[in-house]
Design an enzyme around this catalytic site. Structure first.
Site, PDB file in Angstrom:
ATOM      1  N   VAL A 291       0.835  -1.211   0.000  1.00  0.00           N
ATOM      2  CA  VAL A 291       0.000   0.000   0.000  1.00  0.00           C
ATOM      3  C   VAL A 291       0.862   1.250   0.000  1.00  0.00           C
ATOM      4  O   VAL A 291       0.600   2.221  -0.725  1.00  0.00           O
ATOM      5  CB  VAL A 291      -0.955   0.003   1.215  1.00  0.00           C
TER       6      VAL A 291
ATOM      7  N   ILE B 161       2.237   2.371  -3.440  1.00  0.00           N
ATOM      8  CA  ILE B 161       1.343   2.868  -4.502  1.00  0.00           C
ATOM      9  C   ILE B 161       1.528   4.377  -4.668  1.00  0.00           C
ATOM     10  O   ILE B 161       1.428   5.122  -3.686  1.00  0.00           O
ATOM     11  CB  ILE B 161      -0.136   2.572  -4.151  1.00  0.00           C
TER      12      ILE B 161
ATOM     13  N   ASP C 286      -7.926  18.704 -43.514  1.00  0.00           N
ATOM     14  CA  ASP C 286      -8.816  18.954 -44.640  1.00  0.00           C
ATOM     15  C   ASP C 286      -8.477  20.342 -45.184  1.00  0.00           C
ATOM     16  O   ASP C 286      -7.782  21.122 -44.523  1.00  0.00           O
ATOM     17  CB  ASP C 286     -10.264  18.885 -44.141  1.00  0.00           C
TER      18      ASP C 286
END
Length: 659
Positions: free
Chosen positions: A280, A283, A327
């Site tokens: 833990v 993390i 485009d």
């Protein structure tokens, strides 16, 4: 099997559609709505707020943090549990707030106006909601209408359509009730058909509906859009990779601690709890909120530049782009016509170069140019609705080309209202495809009238016997006419649309039955060249991206010459070997295309499927692709690209597909 409507005769069209020139009756229409459905395009269900909130948890790193919360809670490490839970809540709330705000803004931008259609029903002309149209309906089209469904032209007069949003074609396309076309005729050249979502710029037509909803050409693109899968962004890929390594690292720690505890004879339960606590603590719970805050700041900076970001991850993707596929019409250019050159006199009309007067130069002292603009202003149906307002606030009504000509004349100091008061209009011929010119007949003085003509150069030159050049009128011979045609071809190769201006004086007593009878024995004054101009910041933007190491390519449905001219203007490579057309893309494999995209700069006459292939080819080469577009035809590529960017003036379909 779907019928190729452009390849069969009108009588066969009516037979296949089970219709007639008098239209359908209400019972037939209602039955077809029940059988085939309403004339609407399928829409993806928008994310609900709950679904949008839950989507913020869709990350491997979030999964690890959620597992960590459960483990911390089971170990009774309440402080760790509360801290990680608060971090998760803040991260998801910030992400949800920003994305929901962007989506709500996009919904507010969508136009909620219903398209209406004039149809023949029960033998009478009626106006109905376009959603109620069915195959076989007879529909009337006029200037300014949006075509409500795909149709075959039954009758037409001077019909021109703007199909830019569907095909990428920058200029209006002339349409007429031709009998049949070959099966291989590409979509932009199907002149006997009209398509849903396009705009009528000129003329009038009666059409028979041959396809509605999902079966239309625009429906085909929407179907392609639904099949197109979105790719993970570079950041999402990196987070997946990081999560995988974090998971492996944590599992390794747990295993190592358990093995060490086993061999040292420690209590298994104590060792397991200690290993989970260690996991833990390893993390990186602060990483996700840090990434989110950075992306939110980037999102806000883009918003200050008038950009709307729909997805937070798109902020990071922008910084990873290596290829921009853009485009042309409405994206690089403004999507509207403007006068670019005025050519008069020997140096301009008979030389090998194009040195004509640019529209932003001062023309007040150039008499021959004023003469050209005077003709273009008077032989013109466009008008300024509020001339008393400032230039930027003018509302100009009329056809796009005529609006451009009127604005050029007005900016040169010509007042159409004053000119018509000075030279009263006696008669006029409106521009029609049958004539290929517009003409106005004015009273010049008590003894003379004058005829002003503007139109297709080939048609005008053929009707001319003289040439106003260098302050005098000369006879227009074969040699000079050939030089003028060569100049015309030279201008066309630059992607310009060219009109010729001419005039002739008549005795005030001259009699005629039809004004067209007087359109001969003319004197040519000059050429006006028009083009769809670049947006103001286009050149600087291309230069900036080039300096950043980003390659830009043009992907357009427009003509090769027009695309080439724009490429040269913005500084892209525009040699023949750097250009490829859609018909050639049809003949090469995906592997061959992956090699070709490495050196091609211009893709002309391409369809939505071609654009998808081009984007996929770049991505297969490891490039991070941004697609810029504004039309329905750009939507599938906008969705498939690593990041899709829609122009603010673009269609709703394009905006919804963009990031």
């Amino acid at each position: 099997m779907q019928t190729n409507w452009h390849t069969i005769s009108l009588s066969e069209v009516f037979s296949e559609a089970e219709s007639r020139k008098g239209g359908l009756n209400s019972s037939e229409a209602n039955q077809r709505i029940k059988e085939f459905g309403r004339n609407v395009l399928p829409q993806e269900k928008p994310y609900s707020k709950i679904r949008l909130f839950l989507s913020q948890f869709n990350s491997p790193l979030m999964y690890i943090l959620l597992v960590t919360v459960i483990i911390s809670l089971s170990l009774k490490h309440y402080s760790d549990t509360i801290f990680i839970a608060v971090v998760l809540l803040i991260n998801t709330t910030v992400g949800f707030y920003q994305e929901n705000k962007a989506n709500q803004s996009l919904l507010a931008l969508k136009k909620m106006v219903k398209v209406r259609a004039r149809v023949l029903r029960d033998g009478y002309e009626k106006e109905i909601d376009s959603e109620e149209l069915v195959i076989g309906d007879i529909v009337f089209l006029k200037h300014g209408d949006k075509v409500p469904a795909d149709g075959r032209i039954v009758e037409s007069r001077g019909l021109k359509l703007n199909e830019a949003s569907l095909t990428g074609e920058s200029q209006a396309v002339e349409k007429k009730a031709e009998d049949v076309l070959s099966e291989s005729t590409p979509l932009p050249e199907r002149t006997n058909s009209v398509f849903m979502g396009t705009i009528v710029e000129e003329g009038w037509a009666m059409m028979i509906v041959v396809a509605t909803g999902i079966n239309t050409q625009i429906g085909d693109i929407v179907s392609l859009l639904k099949k197109t899968k979105e790719r993970k962004t570079p950041l999402q890929k990196k987070i997946v990779s990081l999560s995988r390594w974090v998971g492996i690292f944590i599992l390794s720690i747990v295993v190592i601690v358990l093995i060490e505890g086993y061999f040292t004879g420690k209590n298994f339960a104590d060792v397991f709890v200690a290993s989970l606590a260690l996991a833990v603590s390893a993390i990186p719970e602060g990483l996700l909120p840090a990434i989110t805050i950075i992306m939110v700041l980037g999102m806000r900076r883009i918003f200050k530049q008038k950009g709307l970001v729909r997805k937070l991850s798109a902020t990071e993707t922008l910084g990873s782009v290596t290829i921009i596929c853009t485009d042309k019409t409405g994206t690089l250019t403004e999507g509207k016509m403007q006068v670019s050159h005025i050519l008069t006199g020997t140096k301009e009309l008979m030389s090998d170069s194009i040195k004509g007067l640019a529209k932003d130069e001062n023309v007040n002292g150039v008499e021959s140019h004023i003469s050209v603009l005077k003709i273009a202003t008077l032989a013109n149906e466009a008008f300024i609705e509020n001339p008393e307002a400032g230039l930027q606030e003018w509302v100009v009504r009329g056809r796009p080309t005529e609006k451009a000509l009127l604005l050029a004349g007005t900016q040169a100091g010509l007042n159409k209202h004053e000119l018509e008061r000075q030279y009263p209009v006696l008669d006029r011929i409106m521009f029609e495809s049958d004539y290929k010119f517009a003409a106005t007949y004015h009273r010049k003085n008590d003894k003379q009238n004058v005829l002003y003509i503007i139109g297709a150069p080939e048609e005008i030159i053929a009707r001319c016997v003289g040439l106003d050049i260098d302050g005098k009128n000369e006879k227009l011979g074969t040699v000079q006419a050939d030089k003028l045609i060569n100049k015309l071809e030279e201008l066309a190769q630059k992607g310009l649309r060219v009109l010729a201006c001419a005039h002739r004086d008549y005795n005030a007593e001259t009699k005629y039955q039809n004004l067209a009878e007087l359109v001969n024995g003319l004197s040519l004054v000059g050429f006006i060249a028009l083009k769809d101009p670049l947006r103001q910041d286009t050149k600087d933007s291309i230069l900036t991206t080039k300096k950043a190491g980003i390659r830009t390519v043009i992907v357009t449905g427009d003509h090769k010459l027009t695309a080439k001219a724009i490429a040269e203007e913005i500084g892209l490579e525009a040699r023949e070997e750097n250009i490829i057309e859609g018909k050639e893309l049809e003949t090469i494999s995906d592997d061959e295309l992956r090699e070709k995209v490495k050196h091609i700069s211009i893709y002309a006459r391409v369809s939505p499927r071609h654009k998808l292939r081009i984007v996929d080819a770049f991505q297969s080469n490891g490039e991070v692709v941004a697609m810029l577009g504004d039309g329905v035809n750009d939507a599938p590529a906008l969705k498939s690209a690593d990041i899709g960017v829609a122009v603010g003036s673009g269609t709703d379909v394009a905006k919804e597909a963009a990031d």
